[in-house]
Design an enzyme around this catalytic site. Structure first.
Site, PDB file in Angstrom:
ATOM      1  N   ASN A   1      -0.028  10.548   0.133  1.00  0.00           N
ATOM      2  CA  ASN A   1      -0.129  10.928   1.542  1.00  0.00           C
ATOM      3  C   ASN A   1       0.543  12.279   1.751  1.00  0.00           C
ATOM      4  O   ASN A   1       1.039  12.895   0.798  1.00  0.00           O
ATOM      5  CB  ASN A   1       0.485   9.850   2.445  1.00  0.00           C
TER       6      ASN A   1
ATOM      7  N   ASP B   1       0.473   2.194   1.014  1.00  0.00           N
ATOM      8  CA  ASP B   1       0.212   0.780   1.290  1.00  0.00           C
ATOM      9  C   ASP B   1      -0.597   0.116   0.171  1.00  0.00           C
ATOM     10  O   ASP B   1      -0.467  -1.081  -0.067  1.00  0.00           O
ATOM     11  CB  ASP B   1      -0.541   0.630   2.610  1.00  0.00           C
TER      12      ASP B   1
ATOM     13  N   LYS C   1      -9.024  10.123 -18.348  1.00  0.00           N
ATOM     14  CA  LYS C   1      -9.586  10.710 -17.140  1.00  0.00           C
ATOM     15  C   LYS C   1     -10.988  10.174 -16.863  1.00  0.00           C
ATOM     16  O   LYS C   1     -11.832  10.111 -17.758  1.00  0.00           O
ATOM     17  CB  LYS C   1      -9.632  12.230 -17.278  1.00  0.00           C
TER      18      LYS C   1
ATOM     19  N   PHE D   1      10.894   3.224   9.468  1.00  0.00           N
ATOM     20  CA  PHE D   1      10.130   4.271  10.142  1.00  0.00           C
ATOM     21  C   PHE D   1       8.695   3.792  10.344  1.00  0.00           C
ATOM     22  O   PHE D   1       8.135   3.088   9.493  1.00  0.00           O
ATOM     23  CB  PHE D   1      10.121   5.562   9.322  1.00  0.00           C
TER      24      PHE D   1
ATOM     25  N   LYS E   1       6.136  -3.773  14.162  1.00  0.00           N
ATOM     26  CA  LYS E   1       6.802  -3.554  12.885  1.00  0.00           C
ATOM     27  C   LYS E   1       8.255  -3.999  12.943  1.00  0.00           C
ATOM     28  O   LYS E   1       8.766  -4.625  11.998  1.00  0.00           O
ATOM     29  CB  LYS E   1       6.711  -2.075  12.503  1.00  0.00           C
TER      30      LYS E   1
ATOM     31  N   LYS F   1       9.075  -6.983  10.374  1.00  0.00           N
ATOM     32  CA  LYS F   1       9.890  -6.599   9.221  1.00  0.00           C
ATOM     33  C   LYS F   1      11.355  -7.014   9.380  1.00  0.00           C
ATOM     34  O   LYS F   1      12.146  -6.835   8.459  1.00  0.00           O
ATOM     35  CB  LYS F   1       9.845  -5.087   8.990  1.00  0.00           C
TER      36      LYS F   1
END
Length: 396
Positions: A208, A277, A287, A321, A335, A339
């Site tokens: 990301n 995730d 490859k 976060f 969340k 969590k």
């Protein structure tokens, strides 16, 4: 950061005197008011004009100077200082101060001050390891003087070993810490930062846009406030903050292993990393060649590190976060609940000035007890301070 702080920078006669110029630049960039005192020997290496130009203040070189004495003087400088920094500090300077010798502008001013003194030695390795020097340093440490240890490396004299002046960035961090309340002293805080990479094959991965800047700001700020900081970081292009224990990882599973292994050491964990995730169900050993028009990847869920931490019966204070692109409060509250975190820091990463790869952030803080706190746009270092302020109230 150092606004309204008056720092006296003492420069003594060592080849490393040129590095004091870079330290001065860092201090003034942080808005400190810096006054430079140079010994006569220091002027053989760097001219006073260099320091005067960068500090925008007169450089003090002589004890008996009518103009200097009229305008500021060594006693006035000593009284007005928030901090004295001596970089580089020669064995001669350390010996003089340790034995009460004040025979020039710098030693006289240091002897006259009640401000903290931070000494950064630089000298030949044989001088640094000499028992006489070691005794002088130990004497000053016992009297409350602080030291930034020199680095090991190739010295200007050709010898190799301890005695190389610490990097200006390292000295700067010590300066900031010396002027920062140590309200997190005794705490061990683990911070995760950056992205994780989930390999597809030896040359490709899923990841990301996280730069790690928010997590690194938290680690840096916590260290400045006296905490022992463990920084578990995914791959980023950032230097580890001075004084922080860096644990580099690549994948989500590596991050999980690194975090869970260190839980017993911690009083708080801040999960600022953007953990992938999902990961490829199969990592190819060679490859994947470009053949078909399309390529499908089977992805499987990665472990949820925050949820695992929240489910522990005995755990540190837990901050998570939530990086969202919409329905910020709704998703962050979900969340927080699922969590079992103590605090969720939610931010909208779709905003150009508060998402990934920028220096600023804005956030919504949601607490386990139902409180909310809006944080307007500010630097990531400032937001780190706000988060740590909220967390500090709940630490033992």
């Amino acid at each position: 950061m150092l606004r309204d702080k008056r720092i006296i920078l003492g420069v003594t006669g060592g080849i490393a005197a040129y590095k004091a110029v870079e330290l001065l630049r860092l201090l003034t960039k942080a808005d400190a008011e810096v006054h430079v005192i140079m010994t006569r020997a220091a002027q053989e290496f760097v001219t006073p004009l260099t320091f005067q130009t960068l500090s925008c203040n007169p450089v003090h070189t002589e004890l008996f100077n009518l103009i200097s004495e009229q305008e500021i003087g060594h006693i006035s400088l000593a009284d007005r200082a928030d901090l004295f920094v001596i970089a580089p500090a020669t064995a001669n300077f350390v010996g003089k101060i340790a034995n009460g010798i004040a025979d020039d502008m710098l030693t006289t001013t240091v002897m006259a001050t009640k401000a903290p003194v931070l000494i950064s030695p630089a000298m030949n390795v044989n001088m640094y390891t000499n028992p006489v020097y070691k005794e002088n340093e130990a004497k000053l440490r016992a009297l409350g003087y602080a030291f930034v240890a020199p680095e090991k490396g190739l010295l200007a004299c050709g010898w190799e070993g301890d005695g190389k002046l610490a990097a200006p960035e390292t000295i700067f961090e010590a300066v900031v810490a010396a002027l920062t309340p140590q309200d997190l002293k005794g705490q061990t805080i683990l911070v995760t930062a950056g992205p994780t990479r989930e390999e597809i094959d030896p040359v490709r991965y899923v990841s990301n846009h996280s730069s790690g800047k928010m997590g690194y700001a938290l680690a840096r700020t916590a260290s400045r406030r006296g905490a022992r900081v463990i920084l578990v970081s995914g791959p980023v292009r950032l230097a580890a903050p001075a004084g922080v224990e860096l644990v580099p990882v690549e994948s989500a599973r590596e991050m999980r292993e690194a975090v869970l292994a260190r839980v017993p050491e911690c009083t708080a964990i801040i999960k600022a990393a953007a953990v992938a995730d999902y990961r490829p169900a199969e990592r190819r050993d060679v490859k994947i060649k470009k053949k078909a028009e399309t390529l499908s990847l089977d992805l499987v869920k990665n472990p949820d590190i925050l949820a695992e931490l929240g489910a522990l019966k005995k755990r540190p204070f837990l901050v998570g976060f939530a990086a969202e692109t919409g329905n910020l409060k709704e998703f962050a509250a979900k969340k927080l609940r699922e969590k079992q975190a103590d605090l969720i820091v939610a931010n909208d990463v779709s905003q150009a000035d508060a998402g990934f790869n920028v220096e600023t952030n804005r956030a919504l803080l949601l607490f386990r007890d139902g409180r909310e706190m809006e944080c307007p746009l500010m630097s990531k270092d400032e937001l780190a301070g706000v988060i740590l302020n909220q967390m500090a109230a709940h630490l033992p």
